[in-house]
Structures are given as C-alpha cells and as structure tokens.
Design a protein around this motif. Structure first.
Motif, short mmCIF file in Angstrom:
data_model
loop_
_atom_site.label_atom_id
_atom_site.label_comp_id
_atom_site.label_asym_id
_atom_site.label_seq_id
_atom_site.Cartn_x
_atom_site.Cartn_y
_atom_site.Cartn_z
N THR A 107 -19.53 12.63 36.76
CA THR A 107 -19.59 12.93 35.19
C THR A 107 -20.93 12.80 34.67
O THR A 107 -21.85 12.37 35.35
N GLU A 132 -14.56 7.30 33.16
CA GLU A 132 -13.55 8.12 33.68
C GLU A 132 -13.75 8.35 35.11
O GLU A 132 -14.82 8.30 35.53
N TYR A 133 -12.77 9.18 35.60
CA TYR A 133 -12.89 9.88 37.13
C TYR A 133 -12.94 11.22 37.08
O TYR A 133 -12.63 11.77 36.02
N VAL A 134 -13.48 11.93 38.15
CA VAL A 134 -13.46 13.23 38.07
C VAL A 134 -12.48 13.68 39.04
O VAL A 134 -12.27 12.96 40.08
N ARG A 135 -11.59 14.68 38.43
CA ARG A 135 -10.61 15.26 39.47
C ARG A 135 -10.77 16.91 39.64
O ARG A 135 -10.90 17.33 38.79
N VAL A 136 -11.02 17.11 40.84
CA VAL A 136 -11.12 18.53 41.11
C VAL A 136 -10.25 18.92 41.98
O VAL A 136 -9.93 18.44 43.01
N GLU A 137 -9.66 20.31 41.73
CA GLU A 137 -8.58 20.81 42.60
C GLU A 137 -9.27 21.91 43.14
O GLU A 137 -9.78 22.88 42.57
N GLY A 168 -15.11 8.37 46.22
CA GLY A 168 -13.80 9.17 45.89
C GLY A 168 -13.06 9.29 47.13
O GLY A 168 -13.20 8.92 48.21
N LEU A 204 -6.39 13.36 47.49
CA LEU A 204 -5.21 12.92 47.00
C LEU A 204 -4.10 13.86 47.91
O LEU A 204 -3.28 13.50 48.24
N VAL A 261 -6.95 18.10 46.47
CA VAL A 261 -7.48 17.50 45.29
C VAL A 261 -8.08 16.35 45.51
O VAL A 261 -7.80 15.42 46.44
N PHE A 262 -9.19 16.24 44.99
CA PHE A 262 -10.25 15.16 45.10
C PHE A 262 -10.25 14.63 43.57
O PHE A 262 -10.46 14.98 42.78
N ILE A 263 -10.49 13.05 43.83
CA ILE A 263 -10.69 12.29 42.58
C ILE A 263 -11.63 11.04 43.05
O ILE A 263 -11.61 10.55 44.27
#
Length: 184
Positions: A134, A149-154, A170, A173, A181-183
């Motif tokens: 971020t 906050e977290y980063v969510r990448v699909e 990280g 998921l 899906v990465f968080i």
C-alpha cells in the motif's frame, strides 16, 4: 465525521467571554486546541508544538482540520479557552473535550513488476519478482488511529502450471488452477 486525507469542518466550536463588568479593564481570551496528532493542520491558527494549536476565536466557526496523511480513526481533542483579567492578573482556563471521527478510505496500491519471469521448478512454473504494497507504509500508528488496511489482489487466467508463492508476508486465500487470491 469526515474522510481520511481530506479537510474536515469541525462543527459547534465556540468560545466567548462572559464579563458583565466593563470598568475594571479589558480581558483577553485565547483559544488553544490540544492533544493534536503530529502533522495535523488547521485552516487557521498557529502550531505551537507539542500537540497544541493556537486558534483565533473568530476562526472557530467553520474551522477545518486536516488529519495527518493516511490517518483514520478517532481524534480526541480538547478546546481550551484562557481568559486573562488585566486589572487583577488572574487567569482562568475552561476546557471542553471534543472528538473528530476520520473515516478510512482505501489507499492506492503500488504494483511493481520488475523483470517478471516464469521459472521452472520441481513443482512447476513460478512467477517471480512481483512486489505489492500500500502507499501507506508507515510503521507507527497514532493514538486513536485504525490499523493499516490490507492489499487484496486477484490473479485470473494464470497459465497452466503457474503457482504463486508469497515470500515476504501475506497469504493465498484461494489457489485454484486458473485463479489465485492474495491478501497481505
């Protein structure tokens, strides 16, 4: 309440001198807002340091506050009014706490893909050298501030045999054959 990284109007602030005796010399009123987080800005006044801002009384109506960059949470501030009676040199302080709520706003994400390559490993193809973070990368959190906050990448439509491995924090998921899906 206002949004993160924007100027917020503070409603309901005022200070007034209550003095019915006018023949004993003038009184002076000063206003100070205390418990102010570092790097906070006001639309008027002077930062006197150590979390205090001196604000002109006529600027209280419509005063705006800009929280520090990336701050989201509760700012517990105090309005202090100081009066000074010039004929007796007496000083009186009246204080009132107030709260400014700062709603979080999702920050931008930097995706740095340098020299991205597919490498062959015993378990298949691996995609390497993608860095996600971020824009808010501070290590400290101010009192009252919400956690970062977290980063969510699909990732979709991955080539057959490619797998993603988080190596610097990280977690994955969902790691299906065609999407991940990465968080973190």
């Amino acid at each position: 309440m206002g949004a993160q990284d924007t100027a917020i109007t503070i409603e309901g602030l005022s200070a007034a001198l209550i003095d019915t005796v006018t023949d004993n010399g003038p009184e002076v009123v000063n206003v100070v807002i205390s418990n102010v987080p570092e790097d906070t800005l006001f639309s008027a006044g002077l930062n006197s340091g150590l979390g205090e801002w001196v604000i002109p009384i006529d600027a209280l109506d419509g005063l705006m506050i800009t929280p520090p960059e990336f701050f989201a949470g509760t700012m517990n501030l105090t309005l202090n009014a100081f009066t000074f009676e010039s004929s007796t040199f007496e000083q009186v302080t009246t204080s009132a706490p107030f709260i400014v709520e700062v709603a979080p706003v999702a920050d931008d994400v930097l995706i740095l893909a340098r020299n991205v390559e597919f490498a062959t490993s015993p378990s298949g193809l691996e995609l390497s050298n993608i860095e996600l973070r971020t824009v808010d990368d501070r290590d400290t959190i101010e009192p009252g501030e919400l956690e970062n906050e977290y980063v969510r990448v699909e990732y979709f439509d991955l080539p057959t045999g490619v797998r993603l491995i988080p190596t610097m924090g990280g977690r994955l998921l969902d790691n299906s054959p065609t999407s991940t899906v990465f968080i973190g």
